[in-house]
Design an enzyme around this catalytic site. Sequence first.
Site, PDB file in Angstrom:
ATOM      1  N   ASP A 176       0.846  -1.183   0.000  1.00 23.43           N
ATOM      2  CA  ASP A 176       0.000   0.000   0.000  1.00 23.43           C
ATOM      3  C   ASP A 176       0.892   1.246   0.000  1.00 23.43           C
ATOM      4  O   ASP A 176       1.814   1.333  -0.807  1.00 23.43           O
ATOM      5  CB  ASP A 176      -0.971  -0.038   1.185  1.00 23.43           C
TER       6      ASP A 176
ATOM      7  N   TYR B 187      -3.390  10.906   0.473  1.00 23.31           N
ATOM      8  CA  TYR B 187      -3.901  10.699  -0.882  1.00 23.31           C
ATOM      9  C   TYR B 187      -3.901  12.009  -1.671  1.00 23.31           C
ATOM     10  O   TYR B 187      -3.578  12.037  -2.852  1.00 23.31           O
ATOM     11  CB  TYR B 187      -5.311  10.114  -0.833  1.00 23.31           C
TER      12      TYR B 187
ATOM     13  N   HIS C  52      -4.479  -8.008   0.731  1.00 26.31           N
ATOM     14  CA  HIS C  52      -3.803  -6.718   0.821  1.00 26.31           C
ATOM     15  C   HIS C  52      -3.033  -6.535   2.130  1.00 26.31           C
ATOM     16  O   HIS C  52      -1.968  -5.934   2.143  1.00 26.31           O
ATOM     17  CB  HIS C  52      -4.848  -5.612   0.674  1.00 26.31           C
TER      18      HIS C  52
END
Length: 415
Positions: A181, A314, A376
């Site tokens: 990630d 982000y 993940h």
Amino acid sequence: MADIKPFTISVPDEAVEDLKTRLSLAKFPNDELDGAGWDYGTPLAVVKRFAAYWRDTYDWRVAEAELNQHPHFTTTIQCDGYEPLQIHFLHQRSKVEHAIPLLFIHGWPGSFMEALKIYKQLADPDHHNAPAFHFVALSLPNYGFSSGSRKKGFALAQYAETCNKLMLKLGYTQYVTQGGDWGYYISRAISLLFPDNCLATHLNMDHGSRPRLLSNPLLYAQHALRPYNERERAGFARSHWFQDQGSGYRAEQSTKPQTLGYAFADSPVALLAWIYEKLHDWTDAYPWTEDEVLTWLSIYWFSTSGPAANVRIYYEATHEWDNPTSRVTRERCRQYIPHVKIGLSHNPRELSVLPSSWTRTQGNVVYEKSWDRGGHFFAWEKPEHLVHDVRAMFGRGGGAFGVVRGKSGYAKARL
């Protein structure tokens, strides 16, 4: 150093009581469609069950005491052009003198908690044939018990700088990293900016691009001549699902994180629904318990910077703050980086699952392993797989054996 201090997690009683009050006043939607399942997001019955457990049964003080059994520290790190930040981290030095310094970097919606299942095995292996690691896992700025910058533009370069300065402060002038990630992107940013310090990185998130004839002739030939196998076809399907059905969160967090922040700061139910959707959809049928999920979420709710700050990465990582010719972007991180050795773990329920001919376009891949299970949150779902891969990559006969000068990872008596 003097400002590296032991740290004890200690959430004030009033913060715990405030959480309980908010949960008791939660208002739920009542218009869920029959048979909706997970297609529309986290189901109403699931959210109600977790919210009730969080309010009535879950005991943060028990979880806090368990978390405090691990070696927590804080120190001050200042990136160029930014204010000093208080950074929280785990640090477990190995009993092996020549252990390899390893920095574990979490992503969203993860935390330092992901390291708890792996750090002891990596620091002090129980058999002679495994390398050992001095293990470090930080809470990224704006996450967990680290503070965050109040200035705009704290992007991938600054996260990488924070990580590198932490390792240097701990005395590790050469080290390796492990991440998925945002841990993938930050590891790659460290590789770009600090190649003399970070000498290898193990990644558990697939990236790369279709190989091209001029830049990757051997990979291009492999890609062109060999049909995709069943795993690779399934991987493309998984990748397409994520882009088409699972990536809406990323668009919002990359464009208007503050708007989301009001919901996260005011409502633990909003935070629960938003994050648990990812814990469900991004794992390989992992059997989450209520206590696991709620400790995971409580670290976000009780975080030093608050439950809204974590999504800013982000926005910062996808907007222009500095010289475009030198900017560390996500696209640049996915491109070929030749000077840092790479290890790859492929998991079928990762968000992007790509063929080896694509992932090897990222650089000097010296280790690669495909697993038939896993998603993940690799370190939490399949800790034994991650430990295996890191040991295989850096152990005797592995592609990154001895990469950190003078630190093979083995005690002298074992050689």
